[in-house]
Design a protein around this motif. Structure first.
Motif, mmCIF file in Angstrom:
data_model
loop_
_atom_site.group_PDB
_atom_site.id
_atom_site.type_symbol
_atom_site.label_atom_id
_atom_site.label_comp_id
_atom_site.label_asym_id
_atom_site.label_seq_id
_atom_site.Cartn_x
_atom_site.Cartn_y
_atom_site.Cartn_z
ATOM 1 N N UNK A 274 -1.871 5.681 11.177
ATOM 2 C CA UNK A 274 -2.374 6.593 10.537
ATOM 3 C C UNK A 274 -1.967 8.088 10.816
ATOM 4 N N UNK A 275 -1.453 8.234 12.061
ATOM 5 C CA UNK A 275 -0.886 9.758 12.437
ATOM 6 C C UNK A 275 0.416 9.697 11.812
ATOM 7 N N UNK A 276 1.185 8.572 11.685
ATOM 8 C CA UNK A 276 2.450 8.410 11.011
ATOM 9 C C UNK A 276 2.572 8.867 9.498
ATOM 10 N N UNK A 277 1.635 8.041 8.684
ATOM 11 C CA UNK A 277 1.170 7.969 7.347
ATOM 12 C C UNK A 277 0.923 9.715 7.268
ATOM 13 N N UNK A 278 -0.235 10.268 8.000
ATOM 14 C CA UNK A 278 -0.483 11.684 7.809
ATOM 15 C C UNK A 278 0.790 12.553 7.972
ATOM 16 N N UNK A 279 1.662 12.356 8.833
ATOM 17 C CA UNK A 279 2.885 13.012 9.078
ATOM 18 C C UNK A 279 3.655 13.211 7.796
ATOM 19 N N UNK A 280 3.852 11.916 7.220
ATOM 20 C CA UNK A 280 4.857 11.778 6.214
ATOM 21 C C UNK A 280 4.310 12.211 5.052
ATOM 22 N N UNK B 11 0.939 15.839 -5.772
ATOM 23 C CA UNK B 11 1.594 15.500 -4.456
ATOM 24 C C UNK B 11 0.358 15.478 -3.473
ATOM 25 N N UNK B 12 -0.506 16.582 -3.466
ATOM 26 C CA UNK B 12 -1.311 16.639 -2.370
ATOM 27 C C UNK B 12 -2.665 15.413 -2.753
ATOM 28 N N UNK B 13 -2.742 15.334 -4.107
ATOM 29 C CA UNK B 13 -3.799 14.304 -4.326
ATOM 30 C C UNK B 13 -3.285 12.647 -3.753
ATOM 31 N N UNK B 14 -2.258 12.508 -4.057
ATOM 32 C CA UNK B 14 -1.443 11.280 -3.749
ATOM 33 C C UNK B 14 -1.510 11.343 -2.153
ATOM 34 N N UNK B 15 -1.204 12.139 -1.330
ATOM 35 C CA UNK B 15 -0.990 12.298 0.180
ATOM 36 C C UNK B 15 -2.414 12.207 0.688
ATOM 37 N N UNK B 16 -3.458 12.729 -0.165
ATOM 38 C CA UNK B 16 -4.860 12.667 0.532
ATOM 39 C C UNK B 16 -5.293 11.094 0.452
ATOM 40 N N UNK B 17 -4.813 10.574 -0.777
ATOM 41 C CA UNK B 17 -5.332 9.159 -0.813
ATOM 42 C C UNK B 17 -4.597 8.275 0.081
ATOM 43 N N UNK B 18 -3.258 8.465 0.600
ATOM 44 C CA UNK B 18 -2.647 7.632 1.436
ATOM 45 C C UNK B 18 -3.099 7.982 2.953
ATOM 46 N N UNK B 19 -3.506 9.133 3.110
ATOM 47 C CA UNK B 19 -3.925 9.408 4.282
ATOM 48 C C UNK B 19 -5.244 8.969 4.684
ATOM 49 N N UNK B 20 -6.172 8.874 3.793
ATOM 50 C CA UNK B 20 -7.607 8.423 3.784
ATOM 51 C C UNK B 20 -7.512 7.159 3.800
ATOM 52 N N UNK C 30 -4.961 5.017 5.388
ATOM 53 C CA UNK C 30 -4.606 4.968 6.795
ATOM 54 C C UNK C 30 -5.486 4.973 7.812
ATOM 55 N N UNK C 31 -6.228 6.297 7.528
ATOM 56 C CA UNK C 31 -7.426 6.497 8.471
ATOM 57 C C UNK C 31 -8.797 5.504 8.435
ATOM 58 N N UNK C 32 -8.977 5.103 7.156
ATOM 59 C CA UNK C 32 -9.824 4.012 6.921
ATOM 60 C C UNK C 32 -9.448 3.068 7.903
ATOM 61 N N UNK C 33 -8.301 2.388 7.675
ATOM 62 C CA UNK C 33 -7.721 1.297 8.526
ATOM 63 C C UNK C 33 -8.032 1.352 9.747
ATOM 64 N N UNK C 34 -7.418 2.493 10.472
ATOM 65 C CA UNK C 34 -7.771 2.692 11.762
ATOM 66 C C UNK C 34 -9.151 2.660 12.045
ATOM 67 N N UNK D 287 -17.785 5.163 3.848
ATOM 68 C CA UNK D 287 -18.284 6.451 3.210
ATOM 69 C C UNK D 287 -17.324 7.812 3.225
ATOM 70 N N UNK D 288 -16.929 7.829 4.756
ATOM 71 C CA UNK D 288 -16.122 8.856 5.109
ATOM 72 C C UNK D 288 -14.822 8.997 4.660
ATOM 73 N N UNK D 289 -14.006 7.783 4.286
ATOM 74 C CA UNK D 289 -13.016 7.729 3.843
ATOM 75 C C UNK D 289 -12.949 7.241 2.244
ATOM 76 N N UNK D 290 -13.974 7.380 1.766
ATOM 77 C CA UNK D 290 -13.911 7.123 0.203
ATOM 78 C C UNK D 290 -13.445 5.913 -0.300
ATOM 79 N N UNK D 291 -13.736 4.749 0.657
ATOM 80 C CA UNK D 291 -13.020 3.313 0.325
ATOM 81 C C UNK D 291 -14.334 2.424 -0.485
#
Length: 192
Positions: A119-125, A151-160, A162-166, A188-192
């Motif tokens: 999740x930290x890796x995905x967030x940084x990238x 780009x922000x929208x796509x990044x937010x989706x990817x980060x959410x 990864x964070x959901x999986x964690x 609920x928190x990560x919109x999944x």
């Protein structure tokens, strides 16, 4: 969010610094030689260690070398692409070290550690992608804003994701109603 602003500031500062002073070929070669020497010295320090501590040390040495090489290329041939590669190399190096540190753990703790590292890796990238989009010139301000927003929208989706999986991995350490509540809260928190 604090890390994202910090990363964006670093990338912007790097781009300003790299555009102001390009290197000569001789300086580039000397810097490459210094990076190689530093890597060998750092690698030699790892020889005194054993087990996973040695593995972690080796990942840190290799990561530092990769970041230094990317940074060197960004200074030698300044561009938004090379600046992005520096941020990407940092993310990859941090991820490799974090994953290696997880090897000291076992069972659920190791799984949670690995998902948190991912999740930290995905967030940084993703933050690096946003910074690159913000730094990239465009024909008009409207086009640039639209590109950055996309780009922000796509990044937010990817980060959410990864964070959901964690978070879900942390829930898997629980059982019964506590696990069900934890998973529902994570969804609920990560919109999944």
């Amino acid at each position: 969010m604090k890390h994202a602003r910090h990363l964006i500031a670093i990338v912007a500062a790097g781009m300003l610094a790299t555009s102001a002073m390009a290197m000569t070929s001789a300086e580039h070669k000397a810097a490459k030689d210094q990076i190689s020497a530093d890597y060998k010295a750092n690698k030699a320090k790892c020889d005194a260690l054993t087990a996973n501590a040695k593995d972690i040390c080796m990942k840190e040495a290799k990561g530092a070398e990769n970041v230094a090489k990317a940074d060197l290329e960004a200074r030698y041939k300044p561009s938004d692409k090379n600046t992005y590669k520096v941020a990407e190399a940092r993310a990859d190096a941090d991820y490799a070290v974090a994953k290696e540190k997880c090897d000291d753990l076992s069972g659920d703790a190791k799984n949670v550690c690995q998902k948190d590292a991912k999740a930290a890796h995905v967030t940084a990238k993703e933050n690096a992608k946003v910074a690159r989009a913000q730094a990239k010139p465009a024909d008009t301000a409207a086009k640039k804003e639209a590109n950055v927003a996309e780009v922000k929208q796509e990044a937010t989706a990817e980060m959410r994701e990864a964070q959901y999986k964690a978070a879900k991995e942390r829930c898997d350490t629980m059982s019964g109603d506590a696990k069900d509540k934890c998973v529902a809260d994570a969804k609920r928190m990560y919109g999944q």
